[in-house]
Scaffold this motif. Sequence first.
Motif, short mmCIF file in Angstrom:
data_model
loop_
_atom_site.label_atom_id
_atom_site.label_comp_id
_atom_site.label_asym_id
_atom_site.label_seq_id
_atom_site.Cartn_x
_atom_site.Cartn_y
_atom_site.Cartn_z
N LEU A 454 0.83 -1.20 0.00
CA LEU A 454 0.00 0.00 0.00
C LEU A 454 0.86 1.25 0.00
O LEU A 454 0.62 2.19 -0.77
CB LEU A 454 -0.92 0.00 1.22
N LEU A 455 1.87 1.31 0.85
CA LEU A 455 2.69 2.51 0.97
C LEU A 455 3.52 2.76 -0.29
O LEU A 455 3.64 3.90 -0.75
CB LEU A 455 3.60 2.39 2.20
N VAL A 456 4.07 1.70 -0.86
CA VAL A 456 4.87 1.88 -2.08
C VAL A 456 3.96 2.24 -3.26
O VAL A 456 4.31 3.10 -4.09
CB VAL A 456 5.69 0.62 -2.38
N ALA A 457 2.78 1.65 -3.33
CA ALA A 457 1.83 2.03 -4.39
C ALA A 457 1.41 3.48 -4.24
O ALA A 457 1.26 4.19 -5.25
CB ALA A 457 0.60 1.12 -4.33
N ALA A 458 1.23 3.93 -3.02
CA ALA A 458 0.89 5.35 -2.80
C ALA A 458 2.00 6.25 -3.32
O ALA A 458 1.73 7.29 -3.95
CB ALA A 458 0.66 5.59 -1.31
N LEU A 459 3.23 5.87 -3.11
CA LEU A 459 4.36 6.68 -3.56
C LEU A 459 4.49 6.69 -5.08
O LEU A 459 4.98 7.67 -5.66
CB LEU A 459 5.66 6.15 -2.94
#
Length: 809
Positions: A454-459
């Motif tokens: 989730l966090l890497v996709a957000a970035l």
Amino acid sequence: MTSTEVTGEDSGPSGYAAARLRLLRQEAPSGPPRRAALARLTDAWLAALHEAGAPPRGTALVAVGGYGRGELSPRSDLDLLLLHDGTVDPATVATLADRVWYPVWDLGLALDHSVRTPAEARRTASEDLKVQLGLLDARHLAGDLGLVTGLRAAVLADWRNQAPKRLPELDELCRDRAERQGELQYLLEPDLKEARGGLRDATALRAVAASWLADAPREGLAEARRTLLDARDALHLVTGRATDRLALQEQDQVAGALGLLDSDTLLRQVYEAARTISYAGDVTWREVNRVLRARSVRPRLREMLGGKPPVVRTPLAEGVVEMDGEAVLARTARPERDPVLPLRAAAAAAQSGLTLSLHAVRHLATTTRPLPEPWPAEAREQLVTLLGAGEATVPVWEALEAGGLITRLIPDWERVRCRPQRNPVHTWTVDRHLVETAVRASALTRRVGRPDLLLVAALLHDIGKGWPGDHSVAGETIARDVAGRIGFDPADARVLATLVRHHLLLVETATRRDLDDPATIRSVATAIGSPGTLELLHALTEADALATGPAAWSSWRASLVADLVRRVAGVLAGHAPPAPEPTAPGTEEERLAVEALRTGEPVLTLHAEHPADATEPEPVGVELLIALPDQPGVLPAVAGVLALHRLTVRSADLRAIDLPTELGPAAVLVLNWRVAAEYGSLPQATRLRADLVRALDGSLDIASRLAEREAAYPRRRGVTAPPPRVTVAAAGSSLATVIEVRAHDAPGLLHRIGRALETAAVRVRSAHVSTLGANAVDAFYVTDAKGAPLRAEEAAEVARALEADLRNR
């Protein structure tokens, strides 16, 4: 005589004006040479004015502020001080002042002037911080040089002596200005001088350096200041006005004057400069506050501690310690042998709510060797830890960016760095939006099974905006590549690529498509592929919208997305979407239909709706139920009346109900709409009904009323909306043909679309309206007269006719 010289016989206003005009009309672009030439030209003219008529001894003409620094833009104010030693007759001083001031006014130049003795100047400076800042840049133009030199030395000494008191005042002044003007690096129409990161902040950093209390980071600061000054010069020449606001309608001309490709290139340069100044300001004011805190320690305590307090270094991670409220490198750190150290230091700082020290960033940038590819597991974990720190991620990320470390870690970042977003719904530049999305996603990590994805996709979700074409398509390829480089396995890389490719899918489908149509649900399920990916995409959708701006997310949108996710989850779990069946009218709908049939006129009700799991009383919208005998023109009439009453339509469902009568079945049209008030309270249902009756019988000319309102609020000069576009959505529905309209939102847009669809002789089954900022994206489910989807050629013709109608408005 050259264009930058003024002789005694050419010192009148006309001579100076002609020389000034020649200089500004030269084809040389804006830059320090032209500013310096304009300052020299003005210096010579003003000096000649002062010296004409043998001025008395003990007087001097002084340039202060921006003019004192030689930063004279084409429409800059002339900041002048007429200095005298106090022994000159006041009438003589007044005559001298008139001899200088009046020619300046005669030319229409803005003048900020004062007449003071050195003692008066120092006293005024002690009372007014802005005066003191201007005097720090005092420069002799004419007259008694010793008088000016003495004033400069005294003002500088005063500034250094009073620095512990004046610098906090200056810091507060900068903060107040930033609160009012915003951050230059994110504004579509920035004020080059007043916004945070602008020329005033650059001047404040010069003042801090002059205090000897602290100094600003020098890397790139002079170039950043020059970029903003060049842009302001070009802006003055393009507009012919003394303005510092880079308005949208002037950006292309300013870019052309600077020899740049386009307005986006201009904004990127301006944003880059503002970011450099803002970061330098953050570092500098932290240092100022640290020094002032250290000085506030009582002298006796300093004696007891051997002259100064001991330095406390608290371990944070391997090679990283906390010192003086910052994360710094430990003495034992070896960046040249530890390529993970930049990410470990950043993660430790963010998780501790600290900033990375400037010295640490510089050291890491110059000594750390690149990470191997794919990254080791620790590097990937530290990146995820950094992204999961919430708000504390932002200043740490900014420090890494200032040191050039982000683009070293993720080379694709360079294309989105400082990239403007022209849609006013967006608060941030592309790169900052990506970081803000990660910040928002960090609060949602407990909702998903793979918070790291989730966090890497957000970035990465908008990383494709640096490339031509559909940014989601480009971003899919980039995300898969980045995922492999930072060490995710192929299965995780596929999930990340899917999240980036479809990061807009849920919100666009929920707000623009019929969720009761099985084709809608199946298409979303096919695109997403698995329950785990759906879970991640749901959280990413919310984080992306929250990071975009206040207009991008609401309880209404959240409820629609949640409903879509629930339906898609059922399909992914192996349950087929229920086949569409005509639903029986509800009790309220049936009651209204009976009343409409009895009276032969429209009947309606209004009531607010709340989400089923709401923890706050915010309504998701207002349900408007209307029943009336079936007749032509209902959709444009209702849409027009709602527009007149300033009600925004979010969705519309239209269907006919057959009611038994003595003469056989009679059709009653029932409309179930979701609306919201643009501002203020909802109109009374009786007023809506009365206007609807008049609209249907032709006594209310909706088109004229809407045109009058539009004429009363003309569109802003220079802002040209792109033309509308109407398309047929491929495989949008098995029940109807989906016509999608993208247009500039304006009062009565839905009314105009409804009239055009009526003209095309199609039936509107439902409408799904989505508006973000000034852009409307509306989907209409239409059928032929028998209730069947349109043939392909019929649908294309309806779309062409509707687009032509909207373009001709």
